[in-house]
Design a protein around this motif. Structure first.
Motif, PDB file in Angstrom:
ATOM      1  N   CYS A  77      -7.485  -2.041   3.688  1.00  0.00           N
ATOM      2  CA  CYS A  77      -7.429  -0.591   3.515  1.00  0.00           C
ATOM      3  C   CYS A  77      -8.587  -0.101   2.642  1.00  0.00           C
ATOM      4  CB  CYS A  77      -6.098  -0.181   2.895  1.00  0.00           C
ATOM      5  SG  CYS A  77      -4.696  -0.215   4.029  1.00  0.00           S
ATOM      6  N   PHE A  78      -8.832  -0.795   1.554  1.00  0.00           N
ATOM      7  CA  PHE A  78      -9.885  -0.364   0.631  1.00  0.00           C
ATOM      8  C   PHE A  78     -11.248  -0.402   1.317  1.00  0.00           C
ATOM      9  CE2 PHE A  78     -12.986  -0.636  -2.724  1.00  0.00           C
ATOM     10  CZ  PHE A  78     -12.488   0.196  -3.714  1.00  0.00           C
ATOM     11  N   ASN A  79     -11.544  -1.488   2.001  1.00  0.00           N
ATOM     12  CA  ASN A  79     -12.855  -1.625   2.646  1.00  0.00           C
ATOM     13  C   ASN A  79     -13.043  -0.621   3.774  1.00  0.00           C
ATOM     14  OD1 ASN A  79     -13.693  -3.688   0.938  1.00  0.00           O
ATOM     15  ND2 ASN A  79     -12.944  -5.308   2.280  1.00  0.00           N
ATOM     16  N   TYR A 112      -5.678  11.397  -4.449  1.00  0.00           N
ATOM     17  CA  TYR A 112      -4.252  11.255  -4.760  1.00  0.00           C
ATOM     18  C   TYR A 112      -3.757  12.176  -5.884  1.00  0.00           C
ATOM     19  CZ  TYR A 112       0.220   8.887  -5.631  1.00  0.00           C
ATOM     20  OH  TYR A 112       1.552   8.595  -5.811  1.00  0.00           O
ATOM     21  N   PRO A 113      -4.458  12.296  -7.015  1.00  0.00           N
ATOM     22  CA  PRO A 113      -3.974  13.228  -8.041  1.00  0.00           C
ATOM     23  C   PRO A 113      -3.901  14.671  -7.555  1.00  0.00           C
ATOM     24  CG  PRO A 113      -5.597  11.717  -8.957  1.00  0.00           C
ATOM     25  CD  PRO A 113      -5.638  11.544  -7.471  1.00  0.00           C
ATOM     26  N   LEU A 114      -4.827  15.056  -6.675  1.00  0.00           N
ATOM     27  CA  LEU A 114      -4.795  16.406  -6.106  1.00  0.00           C
ATOM     28  C   LEU A 114      -3.642  16.558  -5.125  1.00  0.00           C
ATOM     29  CD1 LEU A 114      -8.625  16.831  -5.525  1.00  0.00           C
ATOM     30  CD2 LEU A 114      -7.239  18.222  -7.066  1.00  0.00           C
ATOM     31  N   VAL A 115      -3.407  15.519  -4.318  1.00  0.00           N
ATOM     32  CA  VAL A 115      -2.282  15.541  -3.380  1.00  0.00           C
ATOM     33  C   VAL A 115      -0.974  15.746  -4.134  1.00  0.00           C
ATOM     34  CG1 VAL A 115      -0.948  14.113  -1.765  1.00  0.00           C
ATOM     35  CG2 VAL A 115      -3.446  14.139  -1.626  1.00  0.00           C
ATOM     36  N   ASN A 116      -0.816  15.053  -5.238  1.00  0.00           N
ATOM     37  CA  ASN A 116       0.388  15.206  -6.057  1.00  0.00           C
ATOM     38  C   ASN A 116       0.470  16.600  -6.682  1.00  0.00           C
ATOM     39  OD1 ASN A 116       1.933  12.876  -5.820  1.00  0.00           O
ATOM     40  ND2 ASN A 116       0.707  11.760  -7.307  1.00  0.00           N
ATOM     41  N   ALA A 117      -0.651  17.073  -7.197  1.00  0.00           N
ATOM     42  CA  ALA A 117      -0.657  18.380  -7.858  1.00  0.00           C
ATOM     43  C   ALA A 117      -0.242  19.493  -6.901  1.00  0.00           C
ATOM     44  CB  ALA A 117      -2.041  18.664  -8.438  1.00  0.00           C
ATOM     45  N   TRP A 118      -0.648  19.365  -5.644  1.00  0.00           N
ATOM     46  CA  TRP A 118      -0.314  20.374  -4.637  1.00  0.00           C
ATOM     47  C   TRP A 118       1.087  20.186  -4.060  1.00  0.00           C
ATOM     48  CZ3 TRP A 118      -2.616  24.846  -3.422  1.00  0.00           C
ATOM     49  CH2 TRP A 118      -3.923  25.052  -3.865  1.00  0.00           C
ATOM     50  N   GLY A 119       1.769  19.108  -4.435  1.00  0.00           N
ATOM     51  CA  GLY A 119       3.141  18.898  -3.987  1.00  0.00           C
ATOM     52  C   GLY A 119       3.273  18.144  -2.688  1.00  0.00           C
ATOM     53  N   PHE A 120       2.216  17.425  -2.286  1.00  0.00           N
ATOM     54  CA  PHE A 120       2.260  16.689  -1.020  1.00  0.00           C
ATOM     55  C   PHE A 120       2.448  15.187  -1.214  1.00  0.00           C
ATOM     56  CE2 PHE A 120      -0.376  20.453   0.208  1.00  0.00           C
ATOM     57  CZ  PHE A 120       0.545  20.998   1.091  1.00  0.00           C
ATOM     58  N   GLY A 121       2.686  14.746  -2.436  1.00  0.00           N
ATOM     59  CA  GLY A 121       2.904  13.337  -2.708  1.00  0.00           C
ATOM     60  C   GLY A 121       4.235  13.119  -3.393  1.00  0.00           C
ATOM     61  N   VAL A 159       0.793  -1.241   0.000  1.00  0.00           N
ATOM     62  CA  VAL A 159       0.000   0.000   0.000  1.00  0.00           C
ATOM     63  C   VAL A 159       0.823   1.287   0.000  1.00  0.00           C
ATOM     64  CG1 VAL A 159      -1.978  -1.119   1.096  1.00  0.00           C
ATOM     65  CG2 VAL A 159      -0.229  -0.042   2.521  1.00  0.00           C
ATOM     66  N   SER A 160       2.130   1.214  -0.213  1.00  0.00           N
ATOM     67  CA  SER A 160       2.938   2.430  -0.239  1.00  0.00           C
ATOM     68  C   SER A 160       2.991   3.032  -1.637  1.00  0.00           C
ATOM     69  CB  SER A 160       4.366   2.148   0.239  1.00  0.00           C
ATOM     70  OG  SER A 160       5.186   3.297   0.055  1.00  0.00           O
ATOM     71  N   THR A 161       2.537   4.271  -1.784  1.00  0.00           N
ATOM     72  CA  THR A 161       2.612   4.960  -3.075  1.00  0.00           C
ATOM     73  C   THR A 161       4.033   5.400  -3.400  1.00  0.00           C
ATOM     74  OG1 THR A 161       2.039   7.051  -1.995  1.00  0.00           O
ATOM     75  CG2 THR A 161       0.235   5.781  -2.985  1.00  0.00           C
ATOM     76  N   LEU A 196      -5.416   5.977  -6.169  1.00  0.00           N
ATOM     77  CA  LEU A 196      -5.650   5.845  -4.727  1.00  0.00           C
ATOM     78  C   LEU A 196      -4.453   6.289  -3.909  1.00  0.00           C
ATOM     79  CD1 LEU A 196      -7.284   2.302  -4.717  1.00  0.00           C
ATOM     80  CD2 LEU A 196      -8.455   4.445  -4.176  1.00  0.00           C
ATOM     81  N   ASP A 197      -4.756   6.835  -2.745  1.00  0.00           N
ATOM     82  CA  ASP A 197      -3.726   7.216  -1.773  1.00  0.00           C
ATOM     83  C   ASP A 197      -4.205   6.776  -0.392  1.00  0.00           C
ATOM     84  OD1 ASP A 197      -1.723   8.324  -0.275  1.00  0.00           O
ATOM     85  OD2 ASP A 197      -2.303  10.404  -0.622  1.00  0.00           O
ATOM     86  N   PHE A 198      -3.558   5.739   0.158  1.00  0.00           N
ATOM     87  CA  PHE A 198      -3.918   5.258   1.489  1.00  0.00           C
ATOM     88  C   PHE A 198      -3.041   5.882   2.581  1.00  0.00           C
ATOM     89  CE2 PHE A 198      -5.509   0.993  -0.426  1.00  0.00           C
ATOM     90  CZ  PHE A 198      -6.721   1.572  -0.736  1.00  0.00           C
ATOM     91  N   ASN A 199      -2.193   6.834   2.210  1.00  0.00           N
ATOM     92  CA  ASN A 199      -1.245   7.386   3.184  1.00  0.00           C
ATOM     93  C   ASN A 199      -1.925   8.082   4.352  1.00  0.00           C
ATOM     94  OD1 ASN A 199       0.997   6.478   1.781  1.00  0.00           O
ATOM     95  ND2 ASN A 199       1.150   8.337   0.538  1.00  0.00           N
ATOM     96  N   ALA A 200      -3.175   8.532   4.155  1.00  0.00           N
ATOM     97  CA  ALA A 200      -3.869   9.232   5.230  1.00  0.00           C
ATOM     98  C   ALA A 200      -4.202   8.310   6.401  1.00  0.00           C
ATOM     99  CB  ALA A 200      -5.149   9.880   4.694  1.00  0.00           C
ATOM    100  N   PHE A 201      -4.131   6.983   6.173  1.00  0.00           N
ATOM    101  CA  PHE A 201      -4.449   6.074   7.282  1.00  0.00           C
ATOM    102  C   PHE A 201      -3.625   4.786   7.267  1.00  0.00           C
ATOM    103  CE2 PHE A 201      -6.754   4.598   3.769  1.00  0.00           C
ATOM    104  CZ  PHE A 201      -7.289   3.344   3.987  1.00  0.00           C
ATOM    105  N   ALA A 202      -2.696   4.654   6.310  1.00  0.00           N
ATOM    106  CA  ALA A 202      -1.897   3.424   6.228  1.00  0.00           C
ATOM    107  C   ALA A 202      -1.013   3.237   7.448  1.00  0.00           C
ATOM    108  CB  ALA A 202      -1.047   3.435   4.954  1.00  0.00           C
ATOM    109  N   GLN A 203      -0.456   4.326   7.971  1.00  0.00           N
ATOM    110  CA  GLN A 203       0.385   4.184   9.161  1.00  0.00           C
ATOM    111  C   GLN A 203      -0.431   3.697  10.348  1.00  0.00           C
ATOM    112  OE1 GLN A 203       2.391   7.953   9.572  1.00  0.00           O
ATOM    113  NE2 GLN A 203       3.869   7.471   7.984  1.00  0.00           N
ATOM    114  N   GLY A 204      -1.652   4.180  10.456  1.00  0.00           N
ATOM    115  CA  GLY A 204      -2.520   3.686  11.518  1.00  0.00           C
ATOM    116  C   GLY A 204      -2.785   2.201  11.370  1.00  0.00           C
TER     117      GLY A 204
END
Length: 334
Positions: free
Chosen positions: A89-91, A109-118, A61-63, A158-166
């Motif tokens: 993670c998906f469910n 995820y595409p927005l996260v990248n566009a803003w420079g956070f990915g 699940v790591s982007t 997809l971007d699971f980084n918002a909760f993958a560490q949890g």
């Protein structure tokens, strides 16, 4: 990367156990650090197994890993078979997306990248660019059928980084429980789960930081929390942000507008039985803002929260759910 939660370990005597000291292991994973402390009658060093477990998790699940399962799905590689980590993670993401009415949405995820956070290169932000990306943002545009992902638009990512560490905290915690270890605390990237008490009867204790803008180091503590069979995850707008033309943009993106969230909620610490739930819902709450968060928490008693927000004068204010009052104590100002 969410806010760092400082672990405040208390010294204790261990007459009930054969070993005289707890076992502490630490390292790096998922672009962050982890710290694990446990008491084990067999005095086992489980770090090699934990390292392998976290590597398997990242490969799913790591982007930031180009050959991970999620990266292959995002780049539309054919015939990708998802594993148990991805499915969980998906469910969970689908569940929280529905509960938060879209405030939490991993297709940002595409927005996260566009803003420079990915991992992608920051783009020049213009309304037309945001509007074009929003056409393929929405968790209703993707579904899981068996062990394969089906997209309605190939540009969905997809971007699971918002909760993958949890979730990785849960993975390690379940591993420790499988080894019959019942007194431990696991922290990965600031997300925490603590099980049982210390052998001398003390609770595990962690600290919640003041939400002061700071990208590189720890902040003074705002509160101390006692944990027992409980997870905590904190999302804040003070650790990852950019400043352009004098304007601060936090890394939490509102899936409805395509822009970083702007509200007076500075930090959301969410408590639950599983860190994946705490982590995902903390992100959703921060996107909602304080007023909607209060309504949401009233509807979801399985979640408890400690929220830090600013009033019209810029002073810190606290909103906490009823069950939190017995486990959180404010740190007195010096």
């Amino acid at each position: 990367m969410k806010t760092t939660i400082l672990l405040a370990y208390l010294t204790c005597t261990l007459s009930l156990y054969a070993q005289k000291e707890p076992i502490r292991i630490e390292g790096e994973a998922q672009g962050t650090t982890y710290h694990i402390t446990y008491f084990d009658k067999k005095n086992r060093d489980l770090q090699p197994q934990i390292i392998k477990l976290l590597e398997e998790f990242d490969n799913s699940v790591s982007t930031y890993k180009p050959n991970s399962i999620i990266s292959k799905i995002n780049t539309n590689k054919p015939n990708v078979i998802v594993d148990k980590y991805f499915i969980r993670c998906f469910n969970k993401a689908k569940e929280v997306w529905k509960n938060t009415q879209g405030a939490f949405d991993p297709t940002v995820y595409p927005l996260v990248n566009a803003w420079g956070f990915g991992p992608g290169k920051k783009e020049k932000i213009e309304k037309e660019k945001i509007d074009s990306i929003l056409q393929f943002v929405g968790f209703d545009l993707i579904e899981l059928k068996g062990n394969k992902i089906i997209k309605k638009d190939p540009r969905v990512a997809l971007d699971f980084n918002a909760f993958a560490q949890g979730y990785s905290v849960d993975v390690v915690s379940n591993f420790l429980l499988s080894k019959k270890i019942t007194s431990f605390i696991v922290e990965i990237g600031g997300e925490v789960y603590a099980h049982g008490k210390k052998p001398n009867g003390d609770h595990w204790s962690i600290g919640v930081e003041k939400p002061i803008d700071n990208k590189t180091s720890s902040n003074p503590l705002k509160a101390i929390v006692k944990l027992e069979n409980l997870a905590i995850a904190t999302s804040g707008n003070y650790r990852r942000f950019i400043i352009e033309d004098g304007i601060k943009y936090a890394h939490h993106i509102d899936p409805k507008t395509g822009y970083p969230t702007k509200n007076n909620l500075l930090s959301a610490s969410v408590f639950s039985k599983e860190c994946i739930s705490s982590d995902a819902n903390a992100t959703g709450i921060l996107v909602m803002g304080l007023d909607k968060a209060k309504l949401f928490l009233n509807q979801h008693p399985e979640l408890q929260a400690y929220l830090i927000y600013s009033d019209e004068n810029g002073n810190y204010k606290i909103y906490e759910t009823s069950a939190v009052k017995s486990i959180v104590s404010e740190v007195k100002e010096e």
